[in-house]
Enzyme design. Structure first.
Site, PDB file in Angstrom:
ATOM      1  CD1 TRP A 148      65.146  -1.365 -81.239  1.00 55.99           C
ATOM      2  CD2 TRP A 148      64.023  -3.198 -81.838  1.00 55.99           C
ATOM      3  NE1 TRP A 148      65.909  -2.459 -80.899  1.00 55.99           N
ATOM      4  CE2 TRP A 148      65.245  -3.592 -81.261  1.00 55.99           C
ATOM      5  CE3 TRP A 148      63.156  -4.181 -82.316  1.00 55.99           C
ATOM      6  CZ2 TRP A 148      65.622  -4.936 -81.126  1.00 55.99           C
ATOM      7  CZ3 TRP A 148      63.515  -5.516 -82.181  1.00 55.99           C
ATOM      8  CH2 TRP A 148      64.743  -5.882 -81.588  1.00 55.99           C
TER       9      TRP A 148
ATOM     10  CG  ASP B 134      59.009  -0.123 -78.412  1.00 54.02           C
ATOM     11  OD1 ASP B 134      59.259  -0.368 -77.225  1.00 54.02           O
ATOM     12  OD2 ASP B 134      59.590  -0.678 -79.369  1.00 54.02           O
TER      13      ASP B 134
ATOM     14  CE  LYS C 195      65.397  -2.985 -74.581  1.00 56.11           C
ATOM     15  NZ  LYS C 195      66.483  -3.791 -75.117  1.00 56.11           N
TER      16      LYS C 195
END
Ligand SMILES: NC(=O)C1=CN([C@@H]2O[C@H](COP(=O)(O)OP(=O)(O)OC[C@H]3O[C@@H](n4cnc5c(N)ncnc54)[C@H](O)[C@@H]3O)[C@@H](O)[C@H]2O)C=CC1
Ligand SMILES: Cc1ncc(COP(=O)(O)O)c(C=O)c1O
Ligand SMILES: O=C(O)CCC(=O)C(=O)O
Length: 765
Positions: A102, A171, A195
């Site tokens: 990511w 992030d 999540k």
């Protein structure tokens, strides 16, 4: 267990059941509006309240200061890969830490707009560990970090040190709200909701006011300013996702907040990692110092076995365990809403799968360990019985059992993982028995193991009160040496005592201690009177026939020169010696209390000492009312403090505990029935349940539905609790273990279901 399946998906992920139920209950008619929450106008007061509540809850949970805005954005965390450089890169100098797939995506996107310096990368080791970040000397518009690498399973649980001027952008998609971070360490935090926050569709951005700038050339929907100015309602926000996020955030608050979540997440992750690390069958690709709490990848020896694993796990109700397509293997995502029971179910499955494949393919040996939390010092002779191959003492993972002496557990939270509590001693008033009953926790003690120690101390006190030898010795000690022999002879008459021979000893409670004292007192020539309305047949057999039994406490008090208490502290025995009962005591009597302080109302004792009703009060328990009173002798709870008693208790408690953990059989419980079914290394199901009709019938029907054959069975009850052990026949295998547990648990009246697998290391000695 109430959850029919466990969802280990990395996102969209498992949501709290309570939240889903609440959303379900209000789905068609939100707050009497006659409309579903999905139908509300985003400009309505009802939705504005939802948005405000969600933000307020998030602010509380993360302690977000007032100089930070909370924005609700669409486009996922991936859109932030662009929005961050577009909004924050003013000098074109930005830096990224490359810790996984990511981060790579974030870097690739930033590179489209600005020049990127990669400060550190662990690409060369396949991101199996975190890159080493050195203190940044230079200044950049920002440094970007991915706090949790969802695919690789690593996390910066501590932030790398930066220089003071660094604006850190994070992030936090896969560990926001599941680990504690200090918002002021960051200029901007972003996280996709799917999540730990709610369903997919909304992304949270937390950004410091001074970083939000008007950017006339930026497309409106890509500018943070647009969201900040319009309170995230410049256009239609993802209303339903925000509503669900509000519910999750409020649930999180009610559960105790982020710090508590972090503790639970750490416990879950450590439990799974402990299992993986101890297994020869599974391996972790992640360096121990870099491990994430929320995403745990693991592998078997081959991609073929990995595939079988995920397929069989899914069939057993453990779904979405496939590793990310870029890395393969397995990955268990353990976000906030994943209960510890889900981790246990996964470990159970892993253990059975490994065993099966080990037999089929000669793969590897499995181990399983129990974690025992100890309080107080427990004699090493007992602890030594808990072999390190099967037991761990006091590690950081949630405990399977507790082993203690007098430590007070009454106010402690008992983790869901606790199956049993063993008291190395007799009294269990330090254990919250009612809570244990409700949770199906078996409480055991060690009857008789310290009885002789107490008996000897009681007799010693009886004798040393009758003969004031301690006072005499103290007196001699302080005399001048000169002419000492004459002096002591002259002064000794002050220490004349009485004999216990022929006197009456009243014993309240003819249990393990009471009966030893009774027999020895008879042998010393005393008359013995007993008061114990619940005396056991065993006690009656063991005690001398010369003892006299009375039916009333007051009768005993009136007859006795010495009264000694040996009953447990219960609601019915608390303050059994009180202002009223003490009036019955024979004037000048001695009261000994080596059972529990609370059995005696000490104000009444002090009054009785003052008016001569009592000559002495001897107790093993301190109390401020007694301090400094004439006629009082207090010992520091020494009743069981002999080397022999400490060893006996520790050995007995450790044996009871391991016997229960390894076989499900119960000995010497104070809240469960005694249950003993020989363990023959088949799969055993242990069910604690209410003592109501037709429970066993329902259990066996469920087993039949699972096509499982019963080999042997036992059911016993005690008061409101019953306990059933069911052994499957030798040929049975349990492929849907957690489903079975879930089905048996969902039967009304079922309290706790445990499956004991015949893993090599679990078998009794
Ligand atoms: N000072 C110390 O270090 C120690 C203190 N103790 C205390 O002594 C107590 C007794 O120990 P054990 O003899 O080993 O226990 P035990 O369980 O063998 O005996 C207790 C006896 O008390 C009787 N009893 C219960 N309620 C009664 C009532 N209302 N009136 C009269 N009798 C009643 C029971 O029928 C039983 O016979 C323990 O519960 C503990 O609190 C025990 C060991 C060490
Ligand atoms: C750390 C991290 N960043 C970014 C993303 C991408 O999120 P989205 O799908 O919301 O764009 C994910 C998705 O799993 C992620 O785990
Ligand atoms: O463990 C101890 O020292 C206390 C013993 C005790 O009070 C008991 O066994 O009830």
């Amino acid at each position: 267990m109430t959850h029919p399946i466990y969802n280990f998906s990395a996102g969209p992920a498992v949501m709290p059941q309570a939240v889903l139920k609440e959303a379900h209950a209000h789905f068609l008619n939100y707050q009497q509006s006659g409309m579903s929450v999905m139908e509300l106008s985003h400009r309505s007061a009802l939705f504005e309240q939802i948005l405000a509540d969600a933000e307020a809850s998030l602010r509380r949970l993360m302690a977000i200061p007032d100089n930070y805005k909370v924005l609700f954005v669409q486009g996922g965390a991936s859109l932030q890969f662009s929005m961050v450089p577009l909004n924050l890169a003013h000098t074109n100098r930005v830096a990224y830490i490359d810790s996984g797939s990511w981060s790579q995506k974030a870097i690739a996107e930033a590179k489209k707009h600005v020049e990127v310096t990669v400060l550190a990368s662990s690409a060369d080791v396949n991101y199996s560990e975190l890159p080493q970040v050195n203190i940044v000397e230079d200044t950049y518009d920002y440094v970007h970090i991915t706090t949790n690498n969802t695919i690789e399973g690593t996390a910066f649980l501590e932030l790398p040190r930066m220089n003071d001027k660094t604006i850190l952008v994070a992030d936090m998609s896969s560990n926001i709200l599941s680990s504690t971070y200090n918002v002021t360490d960051f200029g901007l935090i972003y996280a996709g909701a799917q999540k730990n926050i709610g369903p997919a569709g909304v992304t949270i951005v937390i950004v410091r006011d001074d970083l939000i700038q008007t950017q006339p050339l930026l497309p409106t929907m890509l500018s943070y300013d647009t969201y900040a100015t319009a309170n995230s309602m410049y256009n239609t926000p993802p209303t339903f996702a925000i509503y669900m996020a509000k519910l999750v955030l409020e649930w999180l608050e009610a559960e105790g907040g982020v710090a508590l979540m972090e503790e639970r997440n750490r416990a879950k992750a450590e439990r799974l990692y402990r299992f993986i690390d101890e297994s020869d069958f599974y391996t972790s690709p992640v360096a121990p110092t870099s491990r994430s709490l929320t995403n745990i990848p693991f592998l078997t020896a081959s991609p073929t076995l990995d595939k079988q694993f995920t397929q069989e796990a899914a069939a057993a109700g453990l779904v979405n365990l496939e590793g990310h397509r870029s890395v393969g293997g397995m990955r268990a995502s353990l976000y906030n809403a994943m209960p510890l029971a889900g981790v246990d179910a996964l470990i159970d499955f892993m253990s059975v799968f490994a065993k099966k494949k080990s037999i089929d393919g000669g793969v590897a040996r499995m181990t399983h360990t129990y974690n025992i939390k100890t309080y107080n010092e427990i004699a090493p002779q007992g602890l030594g019985l808990l072999s390190p191959t099967k037991y761990r003492l006091n590690d950081q993972t949630p405990s399977d059992a507790i082993l203690l002496r007098s430590y007070n557990l009454q106010e402690e939270i008992l983790p869901d993982s606790v199956l049993a509590i063993a008291r190395a001693g007799a009294g269990v008033n330090n254990i919250p028995l009612e809570r244990c009953d409700d949770a199906g926790i078996v409480v055991m003690n060690t009857p008789g193991a310290n009885a002789n120690a107490v008996k000897e101390l009681v007799l010693a006190n009886l004798l040393t009160i009758a003969r004031p030898m301690i006072d005499g010795a103290n007196w001699v000690e302080q005399l001048p040496n000169e002419d000492i022999a004459t002096r002591v002879e002259a002064g000794k008459k002050r220490f004349v005592g009485t004999e216990i021979y022929g006197k009456t000893l009243g014993i309240v409670g003819l249990g393990h201690i009471g009966r030893l004292i009774a027999n020895d007192a008879i042998a010393l020539g005393m008359k013995v009177v007993i008061y114990d309305p619940y005396v056991s047949v065993e006690a009656a057999w063991q005690v001398s026939r010369e003892v006299e039994r009375v039916d009333e406490l007051k009768q005993l008090l009136a007859m006795s020169d010495y009264v000694t208490l040996h009953v447990p502290l219960l609601d019915s025995t608390a303050e059994m010696i009180n202002a009223d009962s003490i009036k019955a005591i024979k004037p000048g009597a001695v009261l000994l209390n080596f059972a529990r302080g609370e059995l005696v109302q000490t104000t009444a004792v002090v009054a009785a000492l003052k008016n001569g009703q009592l000559a002495h009060y001897v107790a093993d328990f301190a109390d401020e009312h007694l301090f400094g009173q004439a006629g009082v002798r207090i010992l520091p709870h020494l009743g069981a403090s002999t080397i022999e008693a400490e060893e006996n208790c520790a050995i007995m408690a450790a044996k009871e505990l391991s016997h229960f953990l390894e076989t499900g059989n119960i000995r010497n419980s104070v809240n469960f029935p005694r249950v003993e079914l020989p363990y023959r290394e088949t799969i055993r199901i242990a069910i604690a349940h209410q003592n109501v009709p037709n429970m066993v019938g329902q259990f066996t029907t469920k087993l039949a539905e699972h096509q499982l054959n019963i080999g042997d069975m036992i059911n016993r009850s005690r008061g409101k609790i019953a306990y059933t052990l069911i052994d499957l026949d030798k040929t049975s295998t349990l492929t849907h273990c957690n489903q079975l547990i879930s089905d048996l648990s969902s039967i009304a009246g079922s309290i706790r279901v445990r499956v004991i697998q015949p893993v090599k290391s679990l078998q009794p000695n």
